[in-house]
Design a protein around this motif. Structure first.
Motif, PDB file in Angstrom:
ATOM      1  N   THR A 186       0.845  -1.195   0.000  1.00 10.93           N
ATOM      2  CA  THR A 186       0.000   0.000   0.000  1.00 10.93           C
ATOM      3  C   THR A 186       0.882   1.247   0.000  1.00 10.93           C
ATOM      4  O   THR A 186       1.868   1.319   0.732  1.00 10.93           O
ATOM      5  N   THR A 187       0.525   2.240  -0.816  1.00  9.41           N
ATOM      6  CA  THR A 187       1.330   3.450  -0.928  1.00  9.41           C
ATOM      7  C   THR A 187       0.608   4.650  -0.321  1.00  9.41           C
ATOM      8  O   THR A 187      -0.605   4.801  -0.463  1.00  9.41           O
ATOM      9  N   ILE A 188       1.388   5.499   0.354  1.00 12.05           N
ATOM     10  CA  ILE A 188       0.864   6.696   1.002  1.00 12.05           C
ATOM     11  C   ILE A 188       1.756   7.872   0.616  1.00 12.05           C
ATOM     12  O   ILE A 188       2.975   7.824   0.816  1.00 12.05           O
ATOM     13  N   ALA A 189       1.157   8.922   0.070  1.00 10.63           N
ATOM     14  CA  ALA A 189       1.909  10.097  -0.360  1.00 10.63           C
ATOM     15  C   ALA A 189       1.781  11.228   0.641  1.00 10.63           C
ATOM     16  O   ALA A 189       0.753  11.378   1.304  1.00 10.63           O
ATOM     17  N   VAL A 190       2.847  12.030   0.749  1.00  6.94           N
ATOM     18  CA  VAL A 190       2.807  13.260   1.543  1.00  6.94           C
ATOM     19  C   VAL A 190       2.970  14.441   0.584  1.00  6.94           C
ATOM     20  O   VAL A 190       3.691  14.341  -0.406  1.00  6.94           O
ATOM     21  N   PRO A 191       2.319  15.588   0.879  1.00  2.00           N
ATOM     22  CA  PRO A 191       2.288  16.698  -0.068  1.00  2.00           C
ATOM     23  C   PRO A 191       3.362  17.757   0.146  1.00  2.00           C
ATOM     24  O   PRO A 191       3.408  18.734  -0.601  1.00  2.00           O
ATOM     25  N   TRP A 192       4.214  17.597   1.159  1.00  2.00           N
ATOM     26  CA  TRP A 192       5.174  18.663   1.477  1.00  2.00           C
ATOM     27  C   TRP A 192       6.548  18.407   0.871  1.00  2.00           C
ATOM     28  O   TRP A 192       7.496  19.139   1.159  1.00  2.00           O
ATOM     29  N   GLY A 193       6.680  17.388   0.031  1.00  2.00           N
ATOM     30  CA  GLY A 193       7.980  17.027  -0.516  1.00  2.00           C
ATOM     31  C   GLY A 193       8.284  17.648  -1.859  1.00  2.00           C
ATOM     32  O   GLY A 193       7.902  18.786  -2.142  1.00  2.00           O
ATOM     33  N   TYR A 194       8.907  16.872  -2.745  1.00  2.37           N
ATOM     34  CA  TYR A 194       9.548  17.422  -3.933  1.00  2.37           C
ATOM     35  C   TYR A 194       8.840  17.131  -5.247  1.00  2.37           C
ATOM     36  O   TYR A 194       9.258  17.641  -6.278  1.00  2.37           O
ATOM     37  N   HIS A 195       7.802  16.320  -5.238  1.00  2.00           N
ATOM     38  CA  HIS A 195       6.984  16.098  -6.438  1.00  2.00           C
ATOM     39  C   HIS A 195       5.554  16.542  -6.155  1.00  2.00           C
ATOM     40  O   HIS A 195       5.103  16.528  -5.014  1.00  2.00           O
ATOM     41  N   GLN A 196       4.847  16.908  -7.201  1.00  2.00           N
ATOM     42  CA  GLN A 196       3.451  17.306  -7.058  1.00  2.00           C
ATOM     43  C   GLN A 196       2.618  16.101  -6.636  1.00  2.00           C
ATOM     44  O   GLN A 196       2.562  15.097  -7.340  1.00  2.00           O
TER      45      GLN A 196
END
Length: 222
Positions: A186-196
């Motif tokens: 399962t993948t979880i993204a965070v929005p404060w990093g380096y890709h949109q």
């Protein structure tokens, strides 16, 4: 494989620590040392997460191999010098990171790990600077193909005995999410990093780290 244990894997740069200033600064010095103009900040941040050799290759597709290798060595040297001078301020933790890690580490069935494009030396330095002793598996670029190859996650699951359906990968770039997808976790993204974050197509997206523990409970129906 244990049916009880759960594995929570994190990327490092752009996910747990804000290293963009350190990365762009070291890259600028490396390019200057070989008499070249550094790529834009956006271009440099777009390759964060890849192994260094591959990152430099992506940034310099028309450069000769010798100059490219000089860039790699120059980046390593500059980054190390600045890290030693700045200590933990070199790559500060994002807000809420320490509290989040402490809370997850207190859950008996949760195992925490790292899967990063950093070198082992760089990873060890960040862990030491911030006293991040909670990670039981630590996968770095020195021992694996570059992301998004799933080798880091496969090894972390093998080391901990946790199955893919009980593993999550948390990151800020397409390399992290694609790696997780390739490993079947399962993948979880965070929005404060380096890709949109809108372009990552992760299974889940956080707004802040306070949301992570409740999300994991929902994923695993705890």
């Amino acid at each position: 494989m244990s049916a009880d244990l759960r594995l929570v894997l994190f990327d490092m740069d752009g996910t747990l620590v804000d290293s963009q200033g350190a990365i762009t600064g070291a890259m600028g010095e490396a390019f200057a040392a070989v008499g070249q103009v550094a790529p834009s900040r956006e271009a440099i941040l777009s390759i964060v997460g890849l192994s260094l050799d591959l990152a430099i290759e992506r940034l310099t597709p028309d450069m000769d191999a010798a100059t490219r290798q000089a860039l790699v060595e120059g980046y390593k040297s500059s980054y190390t010098v600045s890290r030693q001078a700045a200590g933990k301020a070199h790559s500060p933790l994002y807000p809420g990171t320490a509290d989040m890690l402490a809370a997850l580490n207190a859950v008996p069935e949760y195992l925490l790990g790292i899967a990063t494009g950093k070198s082992q030396r760089g990873l060890d330095a960040v862990i030491a600077a911030h006293d991040l002793t909670c990670f039981v598996t630590r996968q770095s670029a020195d021992h694996h193909p570059s992301k998004p190859h799933p080798s880091m996650i496969h090894t972390a699951m093998s080391e901990t005995g946790v199955a893919p359906q009980h593993t999550v990968m948390i990151g800020d770039t397409s390399f992290d999410i694609d790696m997780g997808r390739a490993a079947g976790v399962t993948t979880i993204a965070v929005p404060w990093g380096y890709h949109q974050v809108e372009q990552l197509n992760a299974d889940h997206t956080l707004e802040n780290f306070a949301q992570l523990a409740p999300l994991l409970q929902r994923i695993w129906k705890a």
